[in-house]
Design a protein around this motif. Sequence first.
Motif, mmCIF file in Angstrom:
data_model
loop_
_atom_site.group_PDB
_atom_site.id
_atom_site.type_symbol
_atom_site.label_atom_id
_atom_site.label_comp_id
_atom_site.label_asym_id
_atom_site.label_seq_id
_atom_site.Cartn_x
_atom_site.Cartn_y
_atom_site.Cartn_z
ATOM 1 N N THR A 25 33.519 25.993 14.868
ATOM 2 C CA THR A 25 33.752 25.936 13.422
ATOM 3 C C THR A 25 33.544 27.316 12.819
ATOM 4 O O THR A 25 32.513 27.958 13.071
ATOM 5 C CB THR A 25 32.811 24.922 12.752
ATOM 6 N N SER A 26 34.514 27.795 12.030
ATOM 7 C CA SER A 26 34.412 29.089 11.351
ATOM 8 C C SER A 26 34.521 28.887 9.847
ATOM 9 O O SER A 26 35.102 27.911 9.381
ATOM 10 C CB SER A 26 35.513 30.037 11.840
ATOM 11 N N VAL A 27 33.939 29.831 9.079
ATOM 12 C CA VAL A 27 33.901 29.742 7.618
ATOM 13 C C VAL A 27 34.577 30.971 7.028
ATOM 14 O O VAL A 27 34.394 32.093 7.512
ATOM 15 C CB VAL A 27 32.447 29.652 7.107
ATOM 16 N N PHE A 87 17.908 30.304 -8.745
ATOM 17 C CA PHE A 87 16.712 30.393 -7.924
ATOM 18 C C PHE A 87 17.037 30.568 -6.437
ATOM 19 O O PHE A 87 16.398 31.329 -5.732
ATOM 20 C CB PHE A 87 15.807 29.179 -8.139
ATOM 21 N N THR A 88 18.020 29.823 -5.906
ATOM 22 C CA THR A 88 18.458 29.976 -4.516
ATOM 23 C C THR A 88 19.968 30.158 -4.483
ATOM 24 O O THR A 88 20.638 30.056 -5.510
ATOM 25 C CB THR A 88 18.071 28.744 -3.670
ATOM 26 N N ASN A 89 20.511 30.388 -3.300
ATOM 27 C CA ASN A 89 21.958 30.598 -3.172
ATOM 28 C C ASN A 89 22.758 29.367 -3.567
ATOM 29 O O ASN A 89 23.897 29.472 -4.021
ATOM 30 C CB ASN A 89 22.316 30.990 -1.733
ATOM 31 N N ARG A 127 29.182 34.278 -2.457
ATOM 32 C CA ARG A 127 27.810 34.131 -2.922
ATOM 33 C C ARG A 127 26.952 33.321 -1.952
ATOM 34 O O ARG A 127 25.772 33.597 -1.763
ATOM 35 C CB ARG A 127 27.815 33.482 -4.310
ATOM 36 N N VAL A 128 27.545 32.300 -1.354
ATOM 37 C CA VAL A 128 26.808 31.394 -0.465
ATOM 38 C C VAL A 128 26.991 31.842 0.983
ATOM 39 O O VAL A 128 28.120 31.996 1.449
ATOM 40 C CB VAL A 128 27.297 29.944 -0.633
ATOM 41 N N PRO A 129 25.926 32.065 1.739
ATOM 42 C CA PRO A 129 26.053 32.531 3.135
ATOM 43 C C PRO A 129 26.614 31.446 4.058
ATOM 44 O O PRO A 129 26.517 30.252 3.776
ATOM 45 C CB PRO A 129 24.619 32.899 3.518
ATOM 46 N N PRO A 158 39.538 23.610 17.388
ATOM 47 C CA PRO A 158 38.691 24.412 16.499
ATOM 48 C C PRO A 158 38.841 23.962 15.048
ATOM 49 O O PRO A 158 39.882 23.448 14.641
ATOM 50 C CB PRO A 158 39.223 25.839 16.698
ATOM 51 N N ILE A 159 37.785 24.180 14.250
ATOM 52 C CA ILE A 159 37.738 23.741 12.856
ATOM 53 C C ILE A 159 37.538 24.957 11.961
ATOM 54 O O ILE A 159 36.737 25.848 12.279
ATOM 55 C CB ILE A 159 36.591 22.736 12.625
ATOM 56 N N THR A 160 38.247 24.999 10.840
ATOM 57 C CA THR A 160 38.054 26.068 9.856
ATOM 58 C C THR A 160 37.586 25.459 8.535
ATOM 59 O O THR A 160 38.083 24.419 8.106
ATOM 60 C CB THR A 160 39.352 26.847 9.607
ATOM 61 N N VAL A 161 36.608 26.139 7.907
ATOM 62 C CA VAL A 161 36.104 25.741 6.596
ATOM 63 C C VAL A 161 36.514 26.825 5.595
ATOM 64 O O VAL A 161 36.054 27.977 5.704
ATOM 65 C CB VAL A 161 34.569 25.582 6.600
ATOM 66 N N ASN A 162 37.388 26.480 4.665
ATOM 67 C CA ASN A 162 37.856 27.423 3.656
ATOM 68 C C ASN A 162 37.168 27.118 2.328
ATOM 69 O O ASN A 162 37.222 25.983 1.847
ATOM 70 C CB ASN A 162 39.378 27.333 3.488
ATOM 71 N N ILE A 163 36.539 28.143 1.756
ATOM 72 C CA ILE A 163 35.731 27.983 0.559
ATOM 73 C C ILE A 163 36.331 28.786 -0.599
ATOM 74 O O ILE A 163 36.788 29.913 -0.408
ATOM 75 C CB ILE A 163 34.284 28.458 0.806
#
Length: 606
Positions: free
Chosen positions: A211-213, A309-311, A218-220, A272-277
């Motif tokens: 899995t790839s991102v 406060f957090t990501n 902003r978010v790791p 394989p899986i891709t995560v698109n943000i």
Amino acid sequence: MKPVILIIAVLLFSLLVSGQEDLVIDKVSFEGNSSISASRLRDQMIMESSSWFKEKILGKQPVLFTQSLYKEDIKRAKIFYQKEGFLDVEFSEPEILVNKKNKVEVTIHITENNPVTISEIRFEVDSAHQLNEVLKKREVRKIILQTKASEEKVFRDETMQRDKLVIAEVFYDSGYPYTKVTSDLNVDTLKKTTSIDWSIDRGPLSYFGKTSVSGNVRVPDKSILRQVNYKEGDVWSKKKIDQTQDLIYNQGNYRVASVRTQLGTSPSDTLPITVNIREAPRWSTRFGVGYGREDQFRTFADIQYLGFFTNTGRLNFYAKHSGLEPYNVYLKFSQPSFLFSFNTLTLYPYILRQNEPGYKLDKNGYSITFLQNFSEELSTSIGYIFEDVQLDTTNFAGIDNVPDEETYYRKSGLVFGFTYNNSEPILDPVQGLVVSFGTKTNDVIWKNEIPFVRMLADVRTYAGISKGIVLALKAKMGGIVRTDDNDFIPVEERFYAGGSYSVRGWSRSDLGPKDESGTPIGGNSLFEASAEFRFNVGRRLKFSVFTDAGNVWHDSFSYHFNDLHYSSGAGIYINTPIGPAGLDFARPVFDTESKWQIHFNIGHTF
């Protein structure tokens, strides 16, 4: 003779319309369309009636009548009829009249003839197996209940396309992303019937790869990958892909969160899986207004800040006004993935005024809650709540004899609840079970501040009797008890019955104990039950008949089933993208009370 008659008819039609060419169409009407409404037919046509409103207000140019336009519209209407199962539909020559306004009135004559009905439906998997040989019983029931085509119903193209997606989805969820679903029709033109043979080619069983991102700023990556609901090497499942997408999106920091499988040109057993943000803006606002019979005029505003406060932290400021809640203001901090991918921490300070039929009060407080979504079906919550409560008056909810110091009281305690829900589809269930339970204990930290234990259980089940007919059942039971020698229970913690989502033959909170003036005072024990038949009476229309029963009693955990109140009624709903919306009409039965109640609801009452 028939060719001669046809030629003469065409010549007469040509002569008839030649004098009406290029005149404005004033009216288009239909005769003989008993199965398909005129409005649906007009949607297929370019010809349309003219009006002052369309021309002057909407700015539409009037449509001119021509022979070529008429023929094209009839061709489209005929194709539409055939897709609806009427293969032998006939369109006679139209009546064309020039009226006093020197505009054309067109009447289209239709002979629908009998539609094609479905005689039999068969399934074959990989040219060798039946459904029950390759699928679990629940998956087979999903196909049977959620597909729309059934024997003796009219054949429709739209239904076939939808059913194809339902069948494929079941196999996608079982690890077969290359599934292909085709159908063969065997039409008997004499009997006007057709059989449907579904052929399912599953392809290879596949497994999750890496899995790839991408797209996140902003978010790791690690915060996103914590939400993945599968492991590399697990059997591939579209359901797990959808669940992962929901878990990522529910972090609340993204405008788009897309989880996709990379399918190669040739079938592969490792995918394989891709995560698109696409991240959402840090600041966002929502506003809304509405009206309901119980809460009357209502409005709200919600302002959100992301990355607090957090990501992935979220901060919301919310304010609402309605007849039942003159003001409700809170500040909520949410931290998704607090300990695990399925865990969310919320901190929730608030101030609130309640204006219920049985009481009025002001309260302020805060809560700390841990929410856990263990699976798509099971979720739990556990938390701590603290409240200061001030009753507006002492003549509400039967508390005339309560000492003045108890019109102001403090509550603090633990709350716990869980919900199991395997019903489907979510917005309009046709099968499955929903079980929820919640309990609340007061007086954990602040001693001698009205100690009590409150419990509420709710069970709902849905059974698909046959195509388009669902039996829905509900049972609800609650009880509250003081754990010291006193018997005063806070008015807002008591149980009330009656209203849109309760016993529908009564208005809100109208069942159960009342004071001398007839004001509901609530009780310490609650029981409700409902049975409802839901019928599909069209593509978007639903009809229901139901019976509700219930009551509230003063004593704690004390249920008198010979003292139930009953109501019956019917409802009509329209399917919308956010679920069914409609009206319920109900009145008491076996009761001296006989007034009809009308309830408007978005979504089913249960």
